[in-house]
Design an enzyme around this catalytic site. Sequence first.
Site, PDB file in Angstrom:
ATOM      1  CB  VAL A  17      89.928  -1.054  45.627  1.00 26.86           C
ATOM      2  CG1 VAL A  17      89.769  -0.380  44.271  1.00 26.86           C
ATOM      3  CG2 VAL A  17      91.358  -1.563  45.777  1.00 26.86           C
ATOM      4  CE  LYS A  37      91.136  -2.156  58.051  1.00 29.68           C
ATOM      5  NZ  LYS A  37      90.369  -2.902  57.040  1.00 29.68           N
ATOM      6  N   GLY A 170      83.274  -5.583  44.334  1.00 29.39           N
ATOM      7  CA  GLY A 170      84.582  -5.022  44.622  1.00 29.39           C
ATOM      8  C   GLY A 170      85.650  -5.312  43.598  1.00 29.39           C
TER       9      GLY A 170
END
Length: 244
Positions: A17, A37, A170
Amino acid sequence: MSVLFVTGTGTEIGKTVTTAAIAAATLRRGRSVAVLKAAQTGLAVDEPGDAAEAGRLAGAVTVCELARFPEPLAPATAALRAGLPPVRPQEIAEAAAKLAASHDLVLVEGAGGLLVRFDDEGNTLADAARMAGDAVLVVVQAGLGTLNATALTALALRSHGLDCTGVVVGSWPAEPDLAARCNLADLPPAADAPLLGLIPEGSGALPPDAFQAAAPGWLAPELGGSGAFGPADVAALAPAALAS
């Protein structure tokens, strides 16, 4: 910076996120973004991974996944058990550099914490970042225990010859407790790096258009945002905690 490695002090800490928020804020400034990723674990081939989720939230970003392993384990172990080749740090660095040639910003999301092993030689995301010579952002928890984990991650970065660009919480709770409020002031000295953002808890559940509109306010200008997280700003966020 053209490449930013995004790591965390553990798993399920908000890296994806946070990556999406940085991507969304950067896109709103008219810049192109790619999300890489390094290794996706714990998902079947046809399931959307972290890069795809970051793209869903952020909007028009290029998404790339270097490898996928079905079991939810450290990448080195997951690759070994799947009988698949592991991801080497050189591959990560080269993929990031290739994307950087055609994008203003490349966000490289790691797997788990900084020192999770990616291959049978014990290489980690820190090794990839060192090879690439790029910046590293650390995503941290809000509450009790985060200072030690943050300090250890920052120490590990320095031991690899890397600097911590900053820290982002986060998942900032809607009703932060005393420890979380005090940590706003204590995280920068623990990391020896600035606090660069607070991502509200549950942000990943927002509709993409709402996420994209709100993301810049969650982040400091260093990450493409419009928020302020300096000492005076933090004191305004948690005056009672800091005065006690």
